[in-house]
Structures are given as C-alpha cells and as structure tokens.
Design a protein around this motif. Structure first.
Motif, PDB file in Angstrom:
ATOM      1  N   PHE A  38     -99.276 -11.138 -25.881  1.00  0.00           N
ATOM      2  CA  PHE A  38     -98.783  -9.782 -26.019  1.00  0.00           C
ATOM      3  C   PHE A  38     -99.938  -8.878 -26.446  1.00  0.00           C
ATOM      4  O   PHE A  38    -100.659  -9.169 -27.390  1.00  0.00           O
ATOM      5  CB  PHE A  38     -97.671  -9.744 -27.066  1.00  0.00           C
ATOM      6  N   GLY A  39    -100.121  -7.784 -25.710  1.00  0.00           N
ATOM      7  CA  GLY A  39    -101.192  -6.844 -26.035  1.00  0.00           C
ATOM      8  C   GLY A  39    -102.505  -7.130 -25.351  1.00  0.00           C
ATOM      9  O   GLY A  39    -103.458  -6.366 -25.504  1.00  0.00           O
ATOM     10  N   MET A  40    -102.584  -8.211 -24.581  1.00  0.00           N
ATOM     11  CA  MET A  40    -103.835  -8.561 -23.903  1.00  0.00           C
ATOM     12  C   MET A  40    -103.604  -8.778 -22.412  1.00  0.00           C
ATOM     13  O   MET A  40    -102.600  -9.367 -22.002  1.00  0.00           O
ATOM     14  CB  MET A  40    -104.450  -9.830 -24.518  1.00  0.00           C
ATOM     15  N   CYS A  41    -104.518  -8.261 -21.618  1.00  0.00           N
ATOM     16  CA  CYS A  41    -104.562  -8.527 -20.176  1.00  0.00           C
ATOM     17  C   CYS A  41    -103.249  -8.200 -19.463  1.00  0.00           C
ATOM     18  O   CYS A  41    -102.786  -8.967 -18.612  1.00  0.00           O
ATOM     19  CB  CYS A  41    -104.965  -9.973 -19.910  1.00  0.00           C
ATOM     20  N   ASP A  42    -102.691  -7.043 -19.766  1.00  0.00           N
ATOM     21  CA  ASP A  42    -101.518  -6.589 -19.017  1.00  0.00           C
ATOM     22  C   ASP A  42    -101.860  -6.407 -17.533  1.00  0.00           C
ATOM     23  O   ASP A  42    -100.978  -6.496 -16.675  1.00  0.00           O
ATOM     24  CB  ASP A  42    -101.008  -5.263 -19.574  1.00  0.00           C
ATOM     25  N   LYS A  53    -116.081  -8.211 -24.411  1.00  0.00           N
ATOM     26  CA  LYS A  53    -116.282  -8.044 -22.974  1.00  0.00           C
ATOM     27  C   LYS A  53    -115.066  -7.431 -22.274  1.00  0.00           C
ATOM     28  O   LYS A  53    -114.991  -7.424 -21.051  1.00  0.00           O
ATOM     29  CB  LYS A  53    -116.591  -9.407 -22.352  1.00  0.00           C
ATOM     30  N   ALA A  54    -114.125  -6.924 -23.089  1.00  0.00           N
ATOM     31  CA  ALA A  54    -112.870  -6.438 -22.509  1.00  0.00           C
ATOM     32  C   ALA A  54    -113.024  -5.028 -21.958  1.00  0.00           C
ATOM     33  O   ALA A  54    -112.180  -4.163 -22.162  1.00  0.00           O
ATOM     34  CB  ALA A  54    -111.760  -6.476 -23.551  1.00  0.00           C
ATOM     35  N   GLU A  55    -114.111  -4.810 -21.240  1.00  0.00           N
ATOM     36  CA  GLU A  55    -114.374  -3.492 -20.690  1.00  0.00           C
ATOM     37  C   GLU A  55    -113.305  -3.085 -19.688  1.00  0.00           C
ATOM     38  O   GLU A  55    -112.886  -1.927 -19.639  1.00  0.00           O
ATOM     39  CB  GLU A  55    -115.749  -3.467 -20.029  1.00  0.00           C
ATOM     40  N   LYS A  56    -112.838  -4.034 -18.886  1.00  0.00           N
ATOM     41  CA  LYS A  56    -111.830  -3.704 -17.885  1.00  0.00           C
ATOM     42  C   LYS A  56    -110.531  -3.271 -18.546  1.00  0.00           C
ATOM     43  O   LYS A  56    -109.905  -2.287 -18.120  1.00  0.00           O
ATOM     44  CB  LYS A  56    -111.577  -4.900 -16.955  1.00  0.00           C
ATOM     45  N   ASP A  57    -110.123  -3.984 -19.588  1.00  0.00           N
ATOM     46  CA  ASP A  57    -108.901  -3.609 -20.294  1.00  0.00           C
ATOM     47  C   ASP A  57    -109.040  -2.212 -20.900  1.00  0.00           C
ATOM     48  O   ASP A  57    -108.126  -1.378 -20.815  1.00  0.00           O
ATOM     49  CB  ASP A  57    -108.596  -4.635 -21.386  1.00  0.00           C
ATOM     50  N   GLY A  64    -103.866   1.272 -27.452  1.00  0.00           N
ATOM     51  CA  GLY A  64    -104.492   0.119 -26.812  1.00  0.00           C
ATOM     52  C   GLY A  64    -105.971   0.321 -26.577  1.00  0.00           C
ATOM     53  O   GLY A  64    -106.790  -0.560 -26.878  1.00  0.00           O
ATOM     54  N   TRP A  65    -106.330   1.492 -26.042  1.00  0.00           N
ATOM     55  CA  TRP A  65    -107.752   1.786 -25.822  1.00  0.00           C
ATOM     56  C   TRP A  65    -108.515   1.754 -27.154  1.00  0.00           C
ATOM     57  O   TRP A  65    -109.589   1.159 -27.256  1.00  0.00           O
ATOM     58  CB  TRP A  65    -107.905   3.163 -25.172  1.00  0.00           C
ATOM     59  N   PHE A  66    -107.940   2.369 -28.182  1.00  0.00           N
ATOM     60  CA  PHE A  66    -108.592   2.461 -29.483  1.00  0.00           C
ATOM     61  C   PHE A  66    -108.779   1.087 -30.117  1.00  0.00           C
ATOM     62  O   PHE A  66    -109.853   0.765 -30.639  1.00  0.00           O
ATOM     63  CB  PHE A  66    -107.763   3.365 -30.397  1.00  0.00           C
ATOM     64  N   TYR A  82     -99.859  -0.735 -16.730  1.00  0.00           N
ATOM     65  CA  TYR A  82     -99.527   0.007 -17.951  1.00  0.00           C
ATOM     66  C   TYR A  82     -98.434   1.044 -17.739  1.00  0.00           C
ATOM     67  O   TYR A  82     -98.232   1.914 -18.586  1.00  0.00           O
ATOM     68  CB  TYR A  82    -100.790   0.681 -18.503  1.00  0.00           C
ATOM     69  N   GLY A  83     -97.712   0.929 -16.637  1.00  0.00           N
ATOM     70  CA  GLY A  83     -96.635   1.871 -16.383  1.00  0.00           C
ATOM     71  C   GLY A  83     -95.519   1.798 -17.406  1.00  0.00           C
ATOM     72  O   GLY A  83     -94.751   2.754 -17.564  1.00  0.00           O
ATOM     73  N   HIS A  84     -95.416   0.687 -18.098  1.00  0.00           N
ATOM     74  CA  HIS A  84     -94.355   0.520 -19.099  1.00  0.00           C
ATOM     75  C   HIS A  84     -94.721   1.121 -20.446  1.00  0.00           C
ATOM     76  O   HIS A  84     -93.881   1.183 -21.350  1.00  0.00           O
ATOM     77  CB  HIS A  84     -94.060  -0.968 -19.293  1.00  0.00           C
ATOM     78  N   LYS A  85     -95.969   1.590 -20.598  1.00  0.00           N
ATOM     79  CA  LYS A  85     -96.429   2.085 -21.892  1.00  0.00           C
ATOM     80  C   LYS A  85     -96.338   3.609 -21.981  1.00  0.00           C
ATOM     81  O   LYS A  85     -96.527   4.316 -20.979  1.00  0.00           O
ATOM     82  CB  LYS A  85     -97.883   1.658 -22.141  1.00  0.00           C
ATOM     83  N   SER A  86     -96.100   4.106 -23.179  1.00  0.00           N
ATOM     84  CA  SER A  86     -96.130   5.548 -23.427  1.00  0.00           C
ATOM     85  C   SER A  86     -97.574   5.999 -23.597  1.00  0.00           C
ATOM     86  O   SER A  86     -98.494   5.187 -23.707  1.00  0.00           O
ATOM     87  CB  SER A  86     -95.336   5.874 -24.691  1.00  0.00           C
ATOM     88  N   LYS A  87     -97.783   7.323 -23.640  1.00  0.00           N
ATOM     89  CA  LYS A  87     -99.136   7.849 -23.831  1.00  0.00           C
ATOM     90  C   LYS A  87     -99.722   7.409 -25.171  1.00  0.00           C
ATOM     91  O   LYS A  87    -100.906   7.075 -25.258  1.00  0.00           O
ATOM     92  CB  LYS A  87     -99.127   9.379 -23.724  1.00  0.00           C
TER      93      LYS A  87
END
Length: 464
Positions: A400-404, A446-450, A55-57, A44-49
């Motif tokens: 896009f948006g999944m499993c980065d 089940k996307a707890e890791k993401d 993404g979390w939300f 996620y280094g390419h993402k802004s805060k």
C-alpha cells in the motif's frame, strides 16, 4: 521446457535475465492486452489532489538517506516537542497517511470500496512482530510486543489477529486475505532455538515439529510449552480464516527464524490445504537456498496431495543479514547482488508457473514485487506458456502506497491485483514505518518514476 531454456544460462550477472527476457519477448503470443505502466491517469486516478501531493512529498522525503537512517530518532524527538496530538496529525498528513490505510475498520472501508471500483483488492496486515537483539537479549521491535516472556502479550496478539480475520471477512467476504508474522506469537529466542535445532538435525518431514522436539532432549519443558502454545495460536487463527472462507499469507522473516517458520507453514499447508488453498508460504528469492527449497516443496505437495500457495518476494532484511553474517563470521545466506537475486526470482517464477499449469487448481503464485522488469517478465512468461490473466494461477501484489503504477494498470486490464495493506493505531505502526522505509531505502532513493508520475497526475488534475 522453460526451465531447460533458462538453465542454459549459467552466468551470474545481468546477461542471464536479459537473454531470457528477450527470448520471451520474441516468442510472446501477446494474448494479454498491453499493460501501460506509464499511465498516471490509470495509476493515480483513484487519488485526490491532496493525496497526490502527499505521495510526491513523501517519496521526495524518503529519497534522502540521512533522513531515512534517522527516522526512529526523528519520530521520538518530534513527538516529544510537538505533543502526541500534533505529532499524529503530521503523521497522517505524511508518511503514515501514505503507507497505512487507517487505524480501524471504519477508516479502511472507504479505501476498500474505492480500490474495489478499480479492480484492486486488499490483503490486510495488522502489523505485529518481534526480534532478538544482537546480544541475544529480547528487544522490542513492535510496540505491541512489550515483554516476550509474558504469555498474556501473545494471547492478546492472537485476539488481534482473529479480529483482523473478521475485519477482512466483513470487508471482502469470501475473497478476504490477511497477512501475519509468526514472531508475533512466540518469544523470539524460543523460535531462534527451534530454528537452530531444525537446521542442525534436519528431521524427517514424516515427523511434525512438535513430535520431533517432544522426542528429543534439545528443549526444556518450558521451551517445549512455548512451542506448543505457538502452534495452538497459529492453528486458531487459520481455523478462523477457514471459517470465513478466506486465505492467509504467513510472511518470511530473518534467516535465524526462517527454517522453523517455513517448516511450520508447510505442515499447516498439508493440514489445511487439502480441499482448497488457504495457507500461503513466502519465498525470499535473495536467499541462496530458496530455489532448491521451492522445488522440494512442490514435490512434497504432489506426493502428499495438498494445494500449495507461493508468495514470491525478493527479501526485506538484506542489511541486517549481511551485518549479522559478518559479525558471526558465517557464510552470507543471501545472493551477492541485486542481479543474482533477480535471476533467482525469475527462475522461481518459471518453476512454480510450470507446475501451476500442469496442476491446475493445485498451485497458485503471488508475484509480490515492486520491480517493473520482474512484472514484465511474469507477463511475458505467462504469454509464452499461454496462460490467461483469468486462469487463476497468478496474482500480483505491491505494498500500500508503493508502485501504484504497477498495480492499477494490471487491474485495469483484468489481472488479479492486490495491495498488501497495513493498518492500526499510529503509535503501533511507527516501528513498521521505520523498518519499511529503511528496508526500502534503495527503492525510495530510485523511485523517480513514482515521484514523476505523482507530480504528472497532480499537474493534470490541477490544469483540468
């Protein structure tokens, strides 16, 4: 050798995959740099805060099945109450903003450049498709398919598909890739009828689809014209792809379309993949027939001397396929559980990879999976077969948006990694977002890791 080893295991449960993975791990030469799938900084280094919070939300929201199941109604109610402008603002701040790259080339360009810096490429998908309803009447699935009997709609979709090819070429040059669905270019009832004819009569592959149906009385004049127009449209799109030295995925769809789609794509591969690889077919590993089909296609590509590209997926229409099979009292076309599908996927990968190694530059595989175990399986299989990351035989893709946390670490150590990227106006993408969320409700739940990695990356960014 690998196929003989994996075929020794006949259990249709987790033991098959576990045994083979352990076998691969114990024999691995570890010629690839260890990929760290738990690095939030790499993923996620390419993402802004703000993007990390979004993404979390979004993943948190999509973990609630009651919300996902009623997403279409919620969209309609929200748009009515809030008005179009406020509704679109909220969508950009949540689900659309996370899973869609933008509305046009201008919005795509900065995302393309940002991902390129991290070694990740895009496969552009201007989402268009259609479906039939359960009572066999036409049903609007994508807002671009307003009237499936209207020739102008399909010609309009053709122009949009050509524009998508040109946009990909402008952004990526000769490495451009696009994806599309056949149902965007033909009335779905015509495609379903063609599918039924091909399944029942099983014509020889020496005859093209058009030759076969032209010589039979199974379709009337108007239906035959629709099929001719479909083939003309698809050829026009691929000619545009070829003109720009690009490549194209033709996606798999529901079982009542898929035999016709698959047969058509094979003909296109035989036509356009003579000198290099342009057209990829998609193989749904949750279908019971996929492995045999894949083996037959490999034989055909060798016999007729054309390049062949495989996009391996688990499958996206499980709920719909099971419901339809129960209603029609027919045999369920897909595997009984996730573990059986995983075994099918892994065997398909081994089969194609062995052929790719024995036929360099003739076979290419896309591992299009959001399952970390499957990606690890692919890496370890490549090790065992002494296939390097830059051999040009295997690529990896996620939505896009999944499993980065899968895609970006792979790209960071030199694997060929892609994001399958939808784009377009918000009102056009609402059906896609609804279907994507519902098809992947199990993944989201089940996307707890993401979720955890988004939260970890956000926390680290704030503290530092």
């Amino acid at each position: 050798m690998l196929l003989k080893m994996i075929r020794q295991y006949k259990l249709q449960n987790v033991q098959t995959t576990q045994c083979f993975v352990r076998l691969l791990a114990s024999n691995s030469k570890n010629n690839h740099e260890k990929v760290k799938f738990d690095s939030s900084a790499t993923a996620y280094g390419h993402k802004s805060k703000s993007e990390l919070f979004r993404g979390w939300f979004v993943f948190k929201l999509c973990s609630y099945s009651s919300l996902v199941n009623n997403l279409s109604q919620l969209f309609n109610i929200s748009r009515t109450i809030l008005g179009q402008r406020l509704f679109e603002y909220i969508m950009r701040s949540t689900i659309y903003g996370h899973f869609v790259a933008g509305t046009n080339k201008t919005e795509l360009k900065p995302i393309t450049e940002r991902l390129r810096k991290h070694g990740v490429k895009l496969i552009l998908d201007y989402c268009m498709e259609s479906d039939i309803s359960s009572n066999n009447n036409q049903q609007k699935i994508n807002s671009s398919i307003l009237n499936p009997s209207n020739e102008n709609i399909y010609n309009e979709n053709l122009l949009k598909a050509i524009k998508n090819v040109q946009t990909a070429a402008e952004l990526y040059g000769s490495s451009a890739m696009i994806a599309m669905k056949i149902t965007a270019f033909v009335p779905p009832d015509i495609l379903q009828k063609l599918n039924q004819i091909l399944e029942e009569q099983q014509p020889s592959t020496k005859l093209s689809i058009l030759e076969f149906i032209s010589n039979t009385s199974t379709m009337n004049k108007d239906e035959l014209t629709e099929v001719k127009h479909l083939i003309q449209r698809i050829n026009r799109i691929i000619q545009e792809v070829k003109k720009h030295n690009g490549r194209i995925f033709i996606d798999a769809e529901q079982s009542y379309f898929q035999t016709a789609i698959h047969r058509l794509v094979l003909e296109l591969q035989e036509q356009y993949n003579r000198d290099n690889l342009i057209v990829y077919n998609t193989y749904q590993c949750y279908r019971k027939t996929t492995l045999n089909l894949l083996q037959q296609d490999l034989i055909r590509s060798k016999t007729n001397n054309f390049h062949i590209g495989f996009k391996l997926v688990r499958g996206a229409y499980m709920d719909q396929e099971r419901k339809r099979a129960a209603e029609m009292k027919i045999i369920d076309p897909i595997h009984p559980n996730f573990l059986a599908t995983t075994e099918s996927y892994h065997r398909a990968f081994v089969e194609t990879l062995e052929n790719a190694k024995n036929n360099p530059n003739k076979v290419h595989i896309f591992v299009a999976s959001h399952n970390e175990n499957t990606v690890q399986f692919a890496l370890k299989t490549m090790d065992l077969m002494n296939i390097k990351r830059d051999d040009g035989l295997v690529s990896f893709a996620t939505l896009f948006g999944m499993c980065d946390y899968l895609t970006f670490p792979l790209a960071a150590v030199g694997y060929d990694a892609y994001k399958l990227t939808p784009y377009g106006p918000i009102h056009r993408l609402l059906p896609y977002l609804t279907r994507r969320a519902q098809e992947n409700r199990a993944i989201f739940a089940k996307a707890e890791k993401d979720r955890q990695l988004h939260y970890k990356a956000l926390k680290e960014r704030i503290l530092h």
